[in-house]
Scaffold this active site. Structure first.
Site, PDB file in Angstrom:
ATOM      1  CE  LYS A 289       0.011  -0.525   5.032  1.00 21.13           C
ATOM      2  NZ  LYS A 289      -0.754  -0.817   5.636  1.00 21.13           N
TER       3      LYS A 289
ATOM      4  NE  ARG B 264      -6.739   0.120  11.369  1.00 19.47           N
ATOM      5  CZ  ARG B 264      -5.622  -0.013  11.060  1.00 19.47           C
ATOM      6  NH1 ARG B 264      -5.240   0.749  11.264  1.00 19.47           N
ATOM      7  NH2 ARG B 264      -5.288  -1.555   9.946  1.00 19.47           N
TER       8      ARG B 264
ATOM      9  CE1 TYR C 207      13.883  30.793   7.244  1.00 20.26           C
ATOM     10  CE2 TYR C 207      14.102  28.367   7.204  1.00 20.26           C
ATOM     11  CZ  TYR C 207      14.175  29.740   6.668  1.00 20.26           C
ATOM     12  OH  TYR C 207      13.284  30.109   4.795  1.00 20.26           O
TER      13      TYR C 207
HETATM   14  C1  LIG Z   1       0.061  -1.566   6.484  1.00 24.08           C
HETATM   15  C2  LIG Z   1      -1.223  -3.199   7.102  1.00 24.08           C
HETATM   16  C3  LIG Z   1      -0.145  -4.321   6.941  1.00 24.08           C
HETATM   17  C4  LIG Z   1       1.713  -5.023   7.523  1.00 24.08           C
HETATM   18  O1  LIG Z   1       1.913  -3.739   8.627  1.00 24.08           O
HETATM   19  P1  LIG Z   1       3.886  -3.987   8.286  1.00 24.08           P
HETATM   20  O2  LIG Z   1       3.598  -3.011  10.203  1.00 24.08           O
HETATM   21  O3  LIG Z   1       3.880  -2.768   8.047  1.00 24.08           O
HETATM   22  O4  LIG Z   1       4.249  -5.459   8.159  1.00 24.08           O
HETATM   23  C5  LIG Z   1      -0.636  -5.744   7.075  1.00 24.08           C
HETATM   24  N1  LIG Z   1      -2.202  -5.876   7.632  1.00 24.08           N
HETATM   25  C6  LIG Z   1      -3.093  -4.952   7.876  1.00 24.08           C
HETATM   26  C7  LIG Z   1      -4.582  -4.616   7.663  1.00 24.08           C
HETATM   27  C8  LIG Z   1      -2.014  -3.598   7.202  1.00 24.08           C
HETATM   28  O5  LIG Z   1      -3.126  -2.226   7.210  1.00 24.08           O
END
Ligand SMILES: *Cc1c(COP(=O)(O)O)cnc(C)c1O
Length: 373
Positions: A39, A141, A261
């Site tokens: 993703k 969630r 800054y």
């Molecule tokens: C992002 C995600 C993962 C991968 O998690 P990592 O900690 O990056 O290995 C797996 N499952 C779901 C549902 C996720 O949202």
């Protein structure tokens, strides 16, 4: 001879290390299979860079968050045996159902309303399109709120085409968190109730839990890209991403002078500074600089660690290179922000963030060099 064009900042992505990491994770997932979570544009590395080599290495299941990501991935992996799951589930407003079948994408369905919509659509297809059923075992969630809710919805709508039962860990990077065992127990109960479905629970850290939740499909993301799935312990993964930034100028300042800054950082001694060609517009976390009297991250120049000082600018950051020989850290040389002596996880932690954020924030402005392909 003309000078080679040198980019201000170069992001190097080691595809051989990525594939080795997937193989290591696949061994942890065995006897189950191992997917790849790609993703957010492959955690910022570029979906076109990461997905095809993982498929070539034998990965056959991929997870994206959004349907648009799924469509982009399908263009890269047209093979029918490359299964693509869309984690966010069916979007409430958009009507992308035709896209799921046109692009052979499998939604992760997480509510009765979604399943009802999907069931009605799936019944019209010649072959029921694949889908995952997402059970919430503690994250609160996404996903069905209980096994009973999932079973009732499946009985009402018909879970036609659904082939995978999934859930997601809350704290798998903390092996002692009692929630891990609780989530595994809840997931095992769901698996027993729905024996026809394949099962997927473990993300990167989940694959390193002391009591391995050995289900049918591992689902790692971060560890593929070199992030440490076992924080506080040595990183079993190979480095995939390295960020090198050119030094543009150096200067000496006197004790008592400031840099950056608002003059937030004050030199305690005569100090040599190096100005580097990347900043927060390149996606660097602002906390990598000196913020609210907190030291910034350390980076590597000429094989030595140097602290970042002063506030991070949009396009520039400043390093304290006083302890380096003056012949080192000259304009045109580079500083390695992470991926060398300083790991991604350390850089992120000292920037007040996590490596996931650093990766997914990597900007398009970097020159990208793919090696090991
Ligand atoms: C992002 C995600 C993962 C991968 O998690 P990592 O900690 O990056 O290995 C797996 N499952 C779901 C549902 C996720 O949202």
């Amino acid at each position: 001879m003309s000078e080679p064009a040198v980019a201000p900042a170069i992001l190097t992505i080691d595809v051989a290390a990525l594939v080795d990491n997937w193989r290591l994770l696949a061994r942890r997932a065995a006897p189950g299979d191992c997917a790849a979570v790609v993703k957010a544009n492959g955690y910022g590395l570029g979906i076109e860079t990461v997905a095809p080599p993982l498929y070539a290495a034998g990965c056959r299941a991929f997870f994206v968050a959004q349907i648009g990501e799924g469509k982009a991935l399908r263009a890269l992996l047209p093979q029918v045996d490359a299964r693509i799951y869309v984690l966010n589930g069916l979007e409430a407003k958009a009507d992308p159902l035709a896209d799921y079948s046109a692009f052979h994408l499998a939604p992760a369905i997480g509510s009765a309303a979604e399943l009802e919509r999907w069931g009605a659509f799936a019944r019209l297809q010649a072959k029921p399109p694949a889908a995952a059923l997402h059970l919430d075992t503690g994250m609160n969630r996404l996903g069905f709120e209980s096994l009973d809710a999932l079973k009732a919805a499946a009985a009402a709508a018909g879970a036609s085409g659904a082939d995978l039962l999934m859930s997601h860990f809350v704290s798998s990077e903390l092996p002692d968190d009692p929630l891990n065992a609780l989530q595994i127990a809840r997931f095992e109960a769901a698996r027993a109730a729905l024996p026809r479905l394949k099962t997927s629970l473990a993300n990167s850290s989940g694959l390193f839990l002391p009591r391995l939740p050995a289900f049918d499909l591992g689902r790692p993301g971060y560890a593929l890209y070199g992030g440490n799935p076992t924080p506080g312990r040595p990183n079993p993964m190979k480095t995939v991403v390295t960020l090198d930034v050119a030094i543009q100028q150096t200067r000496w300042i006197q004790a008592g002078e400031t840099c950056g800054y608002n003059g937030q950082w004050t030199a305690r001694r005569r100090t040599r500074l190096a100005t580097l060609l990347a900043g927060y517009a390149d996606g660097l976390p602002r906390g990598a600089g000196f913020v609210e009297a907190r030291d910034g991250a350390e980076i590597e120049i000429a094989g030595r660690r140097c602290p970042l000082v002063g506030r991070m600018s949009m396009d520039l950051i400043i390093a304290d290179v006083t302890d380096l020989p003056e012949t080192a850290a000259q304009p045109g040389e580079t500083a390695r922000l992470f991926g060398g002596a300083v790991s991604l996880d350390e850089f992120a932690e000292r920037s007040g963030t996590i490596g996931y954020t650093v990766l997914t924030g990597l900007s398009r402005r970097y020159a990208r060099r793919v090696v090991g392909g």
